[in-house]
Write a protein that holds these residues in place. Structure first.
Motif, mmCIF file in Angstrom:
data_model
loop_
_atom_site.group_PDB
_atom_site.id
_atom_site.type_symbol
_atom_site.label_atom_id
_atom_site.label_comp_id
_atom_site.label_asym_id
_atom_site.label_seq_id
_atom_site.Cartn_x
_atom_site.Cartn_y
_atom_site.Cartn_z
ATOM 1 N N ALA A 11 0.850 -1.195 0.000
ATOM 2 C CA ALA A 11 0.000 0.000 0.000
ATOM 3 C C ALA A 11 0.880 1.237 0.000
ATOM 4 O O ALA A 11 2.013 1.211 0.491
ATOM 5 C CB ALA A 11 -0.921 0.008 1.218
ATOM 6 N N PHE A 13 0.726 5.218 1.216
ATOM 7 C CA PHE A 13 0.031 6.257 1.968
ATOM 8 C C PHE A 13 0.619 7.604 1.563
ATOM 9 O O PHE A 13 1.822 7.830 1.674
ATOM 10 C CB PHE A 13 0.209 6.063 3.477
ATOM 11 C CG PHE A 13 -0.536 4.889 4.040
ATOM 12 C CD1 PHE A 13 -1.352 4.075 3.253
ATOM 13 C CD2 PHE A 13 -0.429 4.578 5.392
ATOM 14 C CE1 PHE A 13 -2.043 2.990 3.792
ATOM 15 C CE2 PHE A 13 -1.117 3.501 5.944
ATOM 16 C CZ PHE A 13 -1.915 2.701 5.138
ATOM 17 N N ARG A 109 -3.086 -0.630 -3.099
ATOM 18 C CA ARG A 109 -4.005 0.097 -2.223
ATOM 19 C C ARG A 109 -3.374 1.427 -1.815
ATOM 20 O O ARG A 109 -2.156 1.501 -1.628
ATOM 21 C CB ARG A 109 -4.329 -0.761 -0.998
ATOM 22 C CG ARG A 109 -5.206 -1.961 -1.325
ATOM 23 C CD ARG A 109 -5.364 -2.878 -0.137
ATOM 24 N NE ARG A 109 -4.135 -3.609 0.130
ATOM 25 C CZ ARG A 109 -3.994 -4.499 1.099
ATOM 26 N NH1 ARG A 109 -5.014 -4.746 1.918
ATOM 27 N NH2 ARG A 109 -2.858 -5.135 1.271
ATOM 28 N N GLN A 110 -4.224 2.444 -1.694
ATOM 29 C CA GLN A 110 -3.718 3.774 -1.368
ATOM 30 C C GLN A 110 -4.610 4.442 -0.323
ATOM 31 O O GLN A 110 -5.800 4.135 -0.220
ATOM 32 C CB GLN A 110 -3.648 4.651 -2.622
ATOM 33 C CG GLN A 110 -2.738 4.076 -3.703
ATOM 34 C CD GLN A 110 -2.576 5.010 -4.892
ATOM 35 O OE1 GLN A 110 -1.662 5.815 -4.936
ATOM 36 N NE2 GLN A 110 -3.444 4.878 -5.867
ATOM 37 N N ALA A 111 -4.008 5.353 0.434
ATOM 38 C CA ALA A 111 -4.738 6.149 1.417
ATOM 39 C C ALA A 111 -4.104 7.522 1.470
ATOM 40 O O ALA A 111 -2.942 7.708 1.098
ATOM 41 C CB ALA A 111 -4.701 5.484 2.797
ATOM 42 N N GLN A 134 -14.459 4.693 -1.958
ATOM 43 C CA GLN A 134 -13.650 3.640 -1.347
ATOM 44 C C GLN A 134 -12.319 4.149 -0.798
ATOM 45 O O GLN A 134 -11.576 3.384 -0.179
ATOM 46 C CB GLN A 134 -13.372 2.537 -2.377
ATOM 47 C CG GLN A 134 -14.625 1.937 -3.006
ATOM 48 C CD GLN A 134 -15.586 1.389 -1.956
ATOM 49 O OE1 GLN A 134 -15.174 0.648 -1.074
ATOM 50 N NE2 GLN A 134 -16.856 1.765 -2.054
ATOM 51 N N VAL A 136 -9.639 5.553 1.500
ATOM 52 C CA VAL A 136 -9.399 5.761 2.921
ATOM 53 C C VAL A 136 -8.603 7.047 3.090
ATOM 54 O O VAL A 136 -7.561 7.240 2.444
ATOM 55 C CB VAL A 136 -8.626 4.574 3.531
ATOM 56 C CG1 VAL A 136 -8.111 4.928 4.934
ATOM 57 C CG2 VAL A 136 -9.505 3.334 3.589
ATOM 58 N N ALA A 156 -4.549 4.888 9.611
ATOM 59 C CA ALA A 156 -4.764 4.573 8.195
ATOM 60 C C ALA A 156 -4.491 3.100 7.914
ATOM 61 O O ALA A 156 -5.231 2.442 7.170
ATOM 62 C CB ALA A 156 -3.885 5.464 7.324
ATOM 63 N N LEU A 160 -7.265 0.427 6.564
ATOM 64 C CA LEU A 160 -7.055 -0.280 5.301
ATOM 65 C C LEU A 160 -6.776 -1.769 5.515
ATOM 66 O O LEU A 160 -6.836 -2.558 4.574
ATOM 67 C CB LEU A 160 -5.894 0.364 4.536
ATOM 68 C CG LEU A 160 -5.929 0.277 3.016
ATOM 69 C CD1 LEU A 160 -7.204 0.904 2.460
ATOM 70 C CD2 LEU A 160 -4.712 0.966 2.413
#
Length: 232
Positions: A11, A13, A109-111, A134, A136, A156, A160
């Motif tokens: 992921a 962030f 995946r990213q936030a 979707q 975060v 975070a 996630l």
């Protein structure tokens, strides 16, 4: 070609202000306007003093430095109004959305993890066109302690459902880098031009361009850059 610095990335962030969005000038302008509202002249020399700090920390700094007496709630409302008007002209940091889009296409995946208030964070997401049901995101309103405390990044990861060791954080300020390192995450410091790499935690991988950032993450943005150029 040199090897990719970061592997096994689960992921990414992102910090928002100064990293995804070229918003630091807008925050500085809102601060200068707020001080002017109270009869105090200030200029761009304040920027290094506020970089990466929360709104409350900036308010405390102004109370100490300039002797303002207005309470934080009134101060924050005025600055927010100034910022929201200016946010209509907000642009992304050069190349940031190319890397963000390439990561999304790669299935990473990213936030978004920001020291800004929820209201200003949402304004930035809208201005950049990356709002997503979707997605975060963590604002300073969602935690007890903002950066440099690790809590925003820890939250975070919890939201996630990822282990801190899977995460690579992209930050532009020493404050944000400190928070991510304290959360046990790997960090890329996407430094503003002219920033001394020594100002960041020694464990951070420092880059100065979107191309170097993409390479560090093992992403190819060349086709996206070409598409962007054709649209101009």
């Amino acid at each position: 070609m040199t090897s990719i610095p970061f592997t096994n990335v689960g992921a990414i962030f992102w910090d928002m202000d100064g990293t995804l969005a070229d918003s630091e000038p807008l925050h500085l302008r809102s601060l200068i306007d707020a001080l002017a509202h109270h009869g105090i002249e200030a200029d761009e020399t304040l920027h290094p003093l506020i970089l990466g700090k929360t709104g409350r920390e900036v308010h405390a700094l102004c109370r100490e430095r300039f002797g303002i007496r207005v309470d934080y709630a009134e101060w924050a409302r005025f600055r927010a109004r100034c910022y929201l008007v200016a946010s209509r002209s907000l642009v992304p940091r050069e190349g940031a959305l190319d890397v963000y889009g390439a990561a999304r296409e790669a299935g990473l995946r990213q936030a978004i993890v920001s020291n800004a208030s929820r209201m200003l964070l949402e304004a930035n997401l809208r201005a950049l066109g990356i709002e997503d049901p979707q997605l975060v995101s963590v604002s300073v309103n969602d935690v007890r302690r903002g950066k440099p405390d690790p809590e925003p990044y820890v939250r975070a990861a919890w939201l996630l459902g990822v282990d801190a060791r899977e995460v690579v954080v992209v930050e532009d300020s020493p404050t944000g880098v400190q928070a991510a390192v304290a959360a046990g995450m790997r960090v890329i410091a996407w430094a503003p031009d002219g920033t001394d790499a020594a100002s960041f935690d020694a464990s951070a991988h420092v880059v100065y361009s979107a191309a170097a950032l993409a390479h560090a993450l093992g992403l190819d943005i060349r086709s996206r850059e070409s598409t962007s150029l054709r649209r101009l």
